[in-house]
Design an enzyme around this catalytic site. Structure first.
Site, PDB file in Angstrom:
ATOM      1  N   THR A  60      28.460  34.248   3.363  1.00 23.97           N
ATOM      2  CA  THR A  60      27.562  35.402   3.307  1.00 23.97           C
ATOM      3  C   THR A  60      26.145  35.090   3.757  1.00 23.97           C
ATOM      4  O   THR A  60      25.241  35.893   3.545  1.00 23.97           O
ATOM      5  CB  THR A  60      27.524  35.975   1.884  1.00 23.97           C
ATOM      6  OG1 THR A  60      27.072  34.960   0.985  1.00 23.97           O
ATOM      7  CG2 THR A  60      28.892  36.486   1.461  1.00 23.97           C
ATOM      8  N   ALA A  91      23.180  35.189   6.127  1.00 25.55           N
ATOM      9  CA  ALA A  91      22.852  36.143   7.189  1.00 25.55           C
ATOM     10  C   ALA A  91      21.358  36.083   7.474  1.00 25.55           C
ATOM     11  O   ALA A  91      20.558  35.723   6.608  1.00 25.55           O
ATOM     12  CB  ALA A  91      23.242  37.560   6.775  1.00 25.55           C
ATOM     13  N   ASP A 135      31.625  33.025  -0.532  1.00 28.80           N
ATOM     14  CA  ASP A 135      30.666  31.936  -0.693  1.00 28.80           C
ATOM     15  C   ASP A 135      29.250  32.432  -0.470  1.00 28.80           C
ATOM     16  O   ASP A 135      28.988  33.212   0.441  1.00 28.80           O
ATOM     17  CB  ASP A 135      30.973  30.815   0.301  1.00 28.80           C
ATOM     18  CG  ASP A 135      29.994  29.667   0.162  1.00 28.80           C
ATOM     19  OD1 ASP A 135      29.975  29.044  -0.908  1.00 28.80           O
ATOM     20  OD2 ASP A 135      29.242  29.416   1.115  1.00 28.80           O
ATOM     21  N   TYR A 155      20.058  32.553  -0.191  1.00 27.10           N
ATOM     22  CA  TYR A 155      20.372  33.701   0.666  1.00 27.10           C
ATOM     23  C   TYR A 155      19.739  34.991   0.155  1.00 27.10           C
ATOM     24  O   TYR A 155      19.601  35.958   0.891  1.00 27.10           O
ATOM     25  CB  TYR A 155      21.878  33.911   0.783  1.00 27.10           C
ATOM     26  CG  TYR A 155      22.672  32.761   1.343  1.00 27.10           C
ATOM     27  CD1 TYR A 155      22.071  31.669   1.962  1.00 27.10           C
ATOM     28  CD2 TYR A 155      24.056  32.763   1.246  1.00 27.10           C
ATOM     29  CE1 TYR A 155      22.819  30.620   2.460  1.00 27.10           C
ATOM     30  CE2 TYR A 155      24.808  31.717   1.752  1.00 27.10           C
ATOM     31  CZ  TYR A 155      24.195  30.651   2.355  1.00 27.10           C
ATOM     32  OH  TYR A 155      24.950  29.617   2.843  1.00 27.10           O
TER      33      TYR A 155
END
Length: 87
Positions: free
Chosen positions: A8, A10, A35, A40
């Protein structure tokens, strides 16, 4: 635990709604290992679609493996425990 997981991470320009949609689609196509990482900053956007998929019966909680990583700024054991409690 499934060997293959859905990552995940990004770019910051990706909206949280896009993260939510991606996680929903990932579960729909069969991913059961999601995950993430503290850095993040998208844990809520990951948790909401997981909760929805559990609530609507798409998956059972026991079949979802949500993994994360404690960031390097939490090196001491007590810092790691505190980070896990918060997130």
């Amino acid at each position: 635990m499934p060997v293959l997981g859905f990552g995940t991470s990004a770019a910051r320009k990706v909206t949280m709604s896009n993260v939510e949609e991606a996680v929903q689609v990932a579960i729909d196509v069969g991913y059961h290992h999601i995950d993430s990482a503290y850095s993040y900053l998208n844990e809520e956007a990951i948790g909401q679609p997981i909760q929805k998929k559990i609530a609507n019966g798409t998956v059972k909680r026991k079949d979802i493996f949500y993994t994360t990583k404690v960031w390097g700024t939490f090196p001491a054991q007590n810092w790691s425990k505190e980070a896990l409690k918060r997130h």
